[in-house]
Design an enzyme around this catalytic site. Structure first.
Site, PDB file in Angstrom:
ATOM      1  N   TYR A  23       0.541  -1.172  -0.038  1.00  0.00           N
ATOM      2  CA  TYR A  23      -0.081  -0.158  -0.086  1.00  0.00           C
ATOM      3  C   TYR A  23       0.824   1.211   0.052  1.00  0.00           C
ATOM      4  O   TYR A  23       0.626   2.382  -0.507  1.00  0.00           O
ATOM      5  CB  TYR A  23      -0.947  -0.100   1.241  1.00  0.00           C
ATOM      6  CG  TYR A  23      -2.323   0.597   1.044  1.00  0.00           C
ATOM      7  CD1 TYR A  23      -3.086   0.455  -0.285  1.00  0.00           C
ATOM      8  CD2 TYR A  23      -2.850   1.573   1.991  1.00  0.00           C
ATOM      9  CE1 TYR A  23      -4.199   1.176  -0.294  1.00  0.00           C
ATOM     10  CE2 TYR A  23      -4.006   2.167   1.720  1.00  0.00           C
ATOM     11  CZ  TYR A  23      -4.756   2.004   0.526  1.00  0.00           C
ATOM     12  OH  TYR A  23      -5.775   2.670   0.622  1.00  0.00           O
TER      13      TYR A  23
ATOM     14  N   LYS B 105      -3.669   7.687   3.380  1.00  0.00           N
ATOM     15  CA  LYS B 105      -4.824   7.646   4.000  1.00  0.00           C
ATOM     16  C   LYS B 105      -4.561   7.798   5.454  1.00  0.00           C
ATOM     17  O   LYS B 105      -5.732   8.100   6.342  1.00  0.00           O
ATOM     18  CB  LYS B 105      -5.236   5.883   4.070  1.00  0.00           C
ATOM     19  CG  LYS B 105      -5.709   5.522   2.646  1.00  0.00           C
ATOM     20  CD  LYS B 105      -6.811   6.577   2.573  1.00  0.00           C
ATOM     21  CE  LYS B 105      -7.744   5.660   1.168  1.00  0.00           C
ATOM     22  NZ  LYS B 105      -8.894   6.396   0.870  1.00  0.00           N
TER      23      LYS B 105
HETATM   24  N1  LIG Z   1     -11.681  -1.290  -2.900  1.00  0.00           N
HETATM   25  C1  LIG Z   1     -10.863  -1.338  -1.531  1.00  0.00           C
HETATM   26  O1  LIG Z   1     -10.440  -2.322  -1.359  1.00  0.00           O
HETATM   27  C2  LIG Z   1     -11.073  -0.130  -0.675  1.00  0.00           C
HETATM   28  C3  LIG Z   1     -10.755  -0.340   0.591  1.00  0.00           C
HETATM   29  C4  LIG Z   1     -10.815   0.806   1.623  1.00  0.00           C
HETATM   30  C5  LIG Z   1     -11.040   2.099   1.151  1.00  0.00           C
HETATM   31  N2  LIG Z   1     -11.312   2.287   0.029  1.00  0.00           N
HETATM   32  C6  LIG Z   1     -11.486   3.460  -0.570  1.00  0.00           C
HETATM   33  O2  LIG Z   1     -12.677   3.831  -1.045  1.00  0.00           O
HETATM   34  C7  LIG Z   1     -12.771   4.830  -2.028  1.00  0.00           C
HETATM   35  C8  LIG Z   1     -13.333   4.629  -3.284  1.00  0.00           C
HETATM   36  O3  LIG Z   1     -12.807   3.711  -4.217  1.00  0.00           O
HETATM   37  P1  LIG Z   1     -13.115   2.517  -4.784  1.00  0.00           P
HETATM   38  O4  LIG Z   1     -12.599   1.166  -4.229  1.00  0.00           O
HETATM   39  O5  LIG Z   1     -14.791   2.534  -4.648  1.00  0.00           O
HETATM   40  O6  LIG Z   1     -12.566   2.730  -6.251  1.00  0.00           O
HETATM   41  P2  LIG Z   1     -12.983   3.284  -7.579  1.00  0.00           P
HETATM   42  O7  LIG Z   1     -11.995   3.384  -8.563  1.00  0.00           O
HETATM   43  O8  LIG Z   1     -14.261   2.867  -7.953  1.00  0.00           O
HETATM   44  O9  LIG Z   1     -13.227   4.727  -7.053  1.00  0.00           O
HETATM   45  C9  LIG Z   1     -12.333   5.904  -6.883  1.00  0.00           C
HETATM   46  C10 LIG Z   1     -12.780   7.055  -7.559  1.00  0.00           C
HETATM   47  O10 LIG Z   1     -11.931   8.314  -7.238  1.00  0.00           O
HETATM   48  C11 LIG Z   1     -12.256   8.997  -8.368  1.00  0.00           C
HETATM   49  N3  LIG Z   1     -11.078   9.911  -8.671  1.00  0.00           N
HETATM   50  C12 LIG Z   1      -9.446   9.792  -8.839  1.00  0.00           C
HETATM   51  N4  LIG Z   1      -8.977  10.901  -8.855  1.00  0.00           N
HETATM   52  C13 LIG Z   1      -9.811  11.792  -8.929  1.00  0.00           C
HETATM   53  C14 LIG Z   1      -9.698  13.437  -8.913  1.00  0.00           C
HETATM   54  N5  LIG Z   1      -8.475  13.898  -9.071  1.00  0.00           N
HETATM   55  N6  LIG Z   1     -10.929  14.088  -8.569  1.00  0.00           N
HETATM   56  C15 LIG Z   1     -11.956  13.747  -8.415  1.00  0.00           C
HETATM   57  N7  LIG Z   1     -12.310  12.364  -8.262  1.00  0.00           N
HETATM   58  C16 LIG Z   1     -11.149  11.307  -8.484  1.00  0.00           C
HETATM   59  C17 LIG Z   1     -12.182   8.337  -9.642  1.00  0.00           C
HETATM   60  O11 LIG Z   1     -12.914   8.763 -10.521  1.00  0.00           O
HETATM   61  C18 LIG Z   1     -12.945   7.057  -8.846  1.00  0.00           C
HETATM   62  O12 LIG Z   1     -14.283   7.279  -9.296  1.00  0.00           O
HETATM   63  C19 LIG Z   1     -11.247   5.389  -2.153  1.00  0.00           C
HETATM   64  O13 LIG Z   1     -10.879   6.455  -1.230  1.00  0.00           O
HETATM   65  C20 LIG Z   1     -10.534   4.180  -1.779  1.00  0.00           C
HETATM   66  O14 LIG Z   1      -9.296   4.403  -1.464  1.00  0.00           O
HETATM   67  C21 LIG Z   1     -11.320   1.404  -1.005  1.00  0.00           C
END
Ligand SMILES: NC(=O)c1ccc[n+]([C@@H]2O[C@H](COP(=O)([O-])OP(=O)(O)OC[C@H]3O[C@@H](n4cnc5c(N)ncnc54)[C@H](O)[C@@H]3O)[C@@H](O)[C@H]2O)c1
Length: 255
Positions: free
Chosen positions: A154, A161
């Site tokens: 990570y 984060k």
């Molecule tokens: N998938 C996992 O395992 C997981 C676990 C814990 C937390 N998260 C967090 O959840 C959140 C959503 O991620 P996800 O897993 O649904 O993936 P995802 O790829 O579906 O969503 C990530 C989003 O970030 C947006 N993004 C990136 N750069 C950007 C910018 N400059 N301006 C505006 N938007 C921007 C993308 O367009 C996308 O919609 C993130 O913060 C991620 O770190 C994900």
């Protein structure tokens, strides 16, 4: 309209596919009575196409959280659809490849800066840009991945984060007087587009599958989305600066 979020006006960021955590949040929120406005980044027509799969139509506003002009205009754009906001969902994360997958010692500052601007600072930028639309009882919710530990692949995203978790506490501090809450949901690993961009992500998948006390479904975004909706609702009226783990209980384990 009845439901946990009846009458709530929500701004939801972060939909890029129907596997996005934000998609699941928007779907559940609408099913529970909320009016949803979306923001999309980059491929707007794609986001609009995905939004059509929601139970109700939802407008999509373009927002790159690193674009000061778009941030400055977001409140007016939102006002074209709703007269105020009761909740904001920050579901945004990005780090250049050099920052992930074991590259911690070599990632250049420019790349780290991008990761922190998009994944950490934007939590505050989005909140302050939308503040004119919010009043007492408002709720801001973001998504984190447990930053109390150093994970194998990570790397700088973990640092971003950790910053996000701190930023949420500071937002809770600074917005508390206005009656606005800031909380995060710490989700276990989910197969989204963001997750697929992390080389070695399968290490998380194996760890969770083998060890999470409640078990863990890598393709079910709904448990995390439910927690987001609960924090957006009136059922956590005195909770702010909190991190709710939705990870099958993994965070509670020792090494
Ligand atoms: N998938 C996992 O395992 C997981 C676990 C814990 C937390 N998260 C967090 O959840 C959140 C959503 O991620 P996800 O897993 O649904 O993936 P995802 O790829 O579906 O969503 C990530 C989003 O970030 C947006 N993004 C990136 N750069 C950007 C910018 N400059 N301006 C505006 N938007 C921007 C993308 O367009 C996308 O919609 C993130 O913060 C991620 O770190 C994900």
């Amino acid at each position: 309209m009845s439901g946990l979020l009846a009458g709530k006006r929500l701004l939801i960021t972060g939909i890029i596919t129907d596997a996005s955590i934000a998609f699941s949040v928007a779907k559940l929120a609408q099913e529970n009575g909320a009016t949803v406005v979306l923001t999309g980044y980059g491929r707007l027509s794609l986001v609009e196409r995905i939004a059509k799969r929601l139970p109700e139509p939802a407008p999509v506003i373009e927002l790159d959280v690193t674009n000061a002009e778009q941030l400055a205009g977001i409140a007016d754009k939102v006002r074209e659809h709703v007269d105020g906001l009761d909740g904001i969902v920050h579901s945004i994360g990005f780090a250049p490849q050099s920052c992930l997958g074991g590259g911690f010692l070599d990632a250049p500052w420019e790349d780290v800066a991008t990761a922190v601007q998009v994944s950490t600072y934007s939590y505050k930028s989005l909140a302050t840009a939308c503040l004119p639309l919010m009043g007492r009882g408002g709720s801001i919710v973001g998504l984190t991945f447990d930053a109390t530990k150093a994970w194998p692949v990570y790397d700088w995203m973990g640092v971003a984060k950790a910053g996000l978790e701190s930023a949420s506490r500071y937002l809770a501090l600074h917005l508390g007087k206005q009656g606005i809450r800031s909380n995060l949901v710490s989700a276990g690993p989910l197969r989204t587009m963001a997750a697929k961009s992390i080389p070695g992500f399968e290490q998380f998948e194996t760890a969770w599958s083998e060890r999470a006390p409640l078990g863990w479904d890598l393709v079910d975004q709904e448990p995390a989305a439910r927690a987001v909706c609960a924090l957006l609702s009136d059922w956590f009226p005195a909770t702010t600066g909190e991190i709710v783990h939705v990870d099958g209980g993994y965070h509670a384990l020792g090494a």
